[in-house]
Write a protein that holds these residues in place. Structure first.
Motif, mmCIF file in Angstrom:
data_model
loop_
_atom_site.group_PDB
_atom_site.id
_atom_site.type_symbol
_atom_site.label_atom_id
_atom_site.label_comp_id
_atom_site.label_asym_id
_atom_site.label_seq_id
_atom_site.Cartn_x
_atom_site.Cartn_y
_atom_site.Cartn_z
ATOM 1 N N LYS A 165 0.835 -1.201 0.000
ATOM 2 C CA LYS A 165 0.000 0.000 0.000
ATOM 3 C C LYS A 165 0.871 1.252 0.000
ATOM 4 N N LEU A 166 1.913 1.250 0.839
ATOM 5 C CA LEU A 166 2.828 2.393 0.859
ATOM 6 C C LEU A 166 3.528 2.557 -0.487
ATOM 7 N N GLY A 167 3.885 1.469 -1.116
ATOM 8 C CA GLY A 167 4.516 1.512 -2.436
ATOM 9 C C GLY A 167 3.586 2.115 -3.470
ATOM 10 N N LYS A 172 1.966 6.721 -6.785
ATOM 11 C CA LYS A 172 0.941 7.695 -7.146
ATOM 12 C C LYS A 172 1.414 9.119 -6.848
ATOM 13 N N ALA A 173 2.038 9.311 -5.699
ATOM 14 C CA ALA A 173 2.538 10.634 -5.335
ATOM 15 C C ALA A 173 3.635 11.071 -6.283
ATOM 16 N N ALA A 174 4.492 10.132 -6.698
ATOM 17 C CA ALA A 174 5.581 10.460 -7.619
ATOM 18 C C ALA A 174 5.040 10.883 -8.970
ATOM 19 N N LYS A 175 3.937 10.284 -9.432
ATOM 20 C CA LYS A 175 3.341 10.641 -10.707
ATOM 21 C C LYS A 175 2.727 12.045 -10.655
#
Length: 179
Positions: A165-167, A172-175
């Motif tokens: 989930k953290l991955g 998603k945050a990196a995108k």
């Protein structure tokens, strides 16, 4: 009455029933120590030899009567512990450890020449094998609570899911980050 209450009642009835033969047998062994020491001598000798090879730091008494008394004490104390629910898993394990030598010494049906005597000894031998099965179940009984295997597997699964989930969140945050 729910499932848990039924099992608690079952344990409260079954444990003393299983333990009773050990408590009674232990008391009888203390009363008949000399005769039992003589009958158990061949098994005691084998146990001493095996212990010397496997665990030379452990010194078993050379006196067969002492070994019979120790075995009787284990039967009485662990039997009472199992019957009263005091450390029932440990008590069941202690009793299970004593069943094999006690059975081999007390019911050597393979040595009997007389058919009826052989049948009687086989009956007692297999009753003890059945009790060993009950003791193994009692030793493994977690009283409805998850055992260590389940807890460990569940913890690893939970940690793995959390890491995944953290991955996903990090991806998603990196995108969403614009350069």
């Amino acid at each position: 009455m729910g499932y848990g209450a039924d099992m608690t009642l079952t344990r409260r009835l079954a444990r003393p029933m299983l333990a009773s033969t050990f408590v009674f047998g232990g008391i009888q062994a203390l009363k008949n120590t000399p005769a039992l020491a003589e009958a158990s001598k061949p098994v005691n000798d084998e146990i001493r030899d095996l212990t010397e090879k496997v665990a030379p730091q452990v010194h078993l008494p050379e006196d067969d009567q002492t070994l019979v008394r120790i075995n009787a004490g284990v039967h009485i104390v662990a039997g009472l512990g199992l019957a009263t629910g005091r450390a029932p898993r440990l008590c069941a394990l202690a009793l299970a450890a004593t069943v094999v030598p006690t059975t081999v010494a007390g019911h050597p049906f393979w040595q009997e020449k007389d058919k009826d005597a052989r049948t009687r000894q086989m009956t007692h031998f297999y009753k003890n094998v059945s009790m060993l099965g009950g003791l193994i179940l009692a030793a493994l009984d977690t009283e409805g609570r998850p055992g260590e295997d389940w807890r460990t597997t569940h913890a690893v699964g939970t940690a793995t899911e959390g890491a995944k989930k953290l991955g996903r969140q990090a991806t998603k945050a990196a995108k969403n980050v614009t350069p």
